[in-house]
Design a protein around this motif. Structure first.
Motif, PDB file in Angstrom:
ATOM      1  N   ASP A  29       0.863  -1.177   0.000  1.00 44.07           N
ATOM      2  CA  ASP A  29       0.000   0.000   0.000  1.00 44.07           C
ATOM      3  C   ASP A  29       0.900   1.228   0.000  1.00 44.07           C
ATOM      4  N   ARG A  31      -0.038   4.445  -0.285  1.00 45.33           N
ATOM      5  CA  ARG A  31      -0.700   5.717   0.023  1.00 45.33           C
ATOM      6  C   ARG A  31       0.119   6.571   0.982  1.00 45.33           C
ATOM      7  N   ASN A  34       3.203   7.925  -0.836  1.00 43.03           N
ATOM      8  CA  ASN A  34       2.813   9.004  -1.749  1.00 43.03           C
ATOM      9  C   ASN A  34       2.501  10.285  -0.987  1.00 43.03           C
ATOM     10  N   ARG A  35       1.812  10.148   0.134  1.00 40.76           N
ATOM     11  CA  ARG A  35       1.485  11.319   0.954  1.00 40.76           C
ATOM     12  C   ARG A  35       2.758  11.981   1.471  1.00 40.76           C
TER      13      ARG A  35
END
Length: 170
Positions: A29, A31, A34-35
Motif C-alpha cells: 500500500d 498511500r 505518496n502522501r
C-alpha cells in the motif's frame, strides 16, 4: 553518443524495473509513501533546489516562462491535431502538454546535465504543476463572471417574465 544515453537512462529504468518486479511479488500500500512524497519530500526538494543551488531569480523567471510557452504551445499543437483527426481531446491534449518531469524527469536531468541542472529542472516541475491550477482558476473566474452576468440579465429579465406570465393567465 549512444553509450552516454544508455549511461543516463539505464539506471532510471533499472530502478523502475526493480520496483515493478518487487511490487508484483509483494503488493504494498503506497498511500502513505505518496502522501509523504507530496507533503514533505517534494516541497523540501523544491526549497533546497531553489535556495541552496540557485544562481539567481532572473534565470528562474526565464525558465518558467519558457516552460509555460512549451507546455501551452504543445497543448495548442495537440488541440489542432485532435481537431484535424477528430479524436477525443480529453485523451490526447493533457498528456501532450504535461510530461513526467518529476519522478522521471528530475533524475534524468541530473544524470544528463549534472547537479547544476537541478534548479532549472525543479522550475520546470513547479511550472508544470502550477499551470493546470492557474488555468482552472482563470476558467472558474471567467465562468463566475459569465454566471454573474447571466444572473444580472436574469434579474432584469425575471420581472418582465413574471409580468408576462400574469398577463397570460388573465
Amino acid at each position: 553518443m549512444l553509450i552516454r544515453i544508455l549511461e543516463i537512462t539505464v539506471p532510471v529504468f533499472g530502478i523502475i524495473a526493480l520496483a515493478y518486479f518487487y511490487g508484483r511479488r509483494r503488493p504494498t500500500d503506497l498511500r502513505d509513501a505518496n502522501r509523504l512524497n507530496i507533503v514533505i519530500f517534494t516541497p523540501a526538494l523544491i526549497f533546497h533546489a531553489l535556495t541552496e543551488r540557485s544562481s539567481g531569480g532572473e534565470h528562474f523567471l526565464m525558465a518558467a516562462v519558457g516552460a509555460a510557452v512549451i507546455v501551452l504551445g504543445s497543448g495548442m499543437l495537440a488541440w489542432i491535431w485532435v481537431r484535424a483527426t477528430r479524436r477525443d481531446p480529453a485523451i490526447y491534449v493533457g498528456p501532450a502538454m504535461f510530461n513526467n518531469c518529476g519522478n522521471l524527469g528530475l533524475p534524468l536531468a541530473i544524470l544528463a546535465f549534472g547537479e547544476d541542472a537541478l534548479p532549472l529542472a525543479v522550475v520546470l516541475l513547479v511550472t508544470e504543476n502550477l499551470l493546470p491550477a492557474l488555468c482552472h482558476q482563470i476558467r472558474s473566474a471567467s465562468l463566475r463572471s459569465a454566471g454573474a452576468a447571466s444572473m444580472a440579465a436574469d434579474s432584469i429579465a425575471a420581472p418582465n417574465a413574471m409580468r408576462f406570465r400574469k398577463s397570460a393567465r388573465l
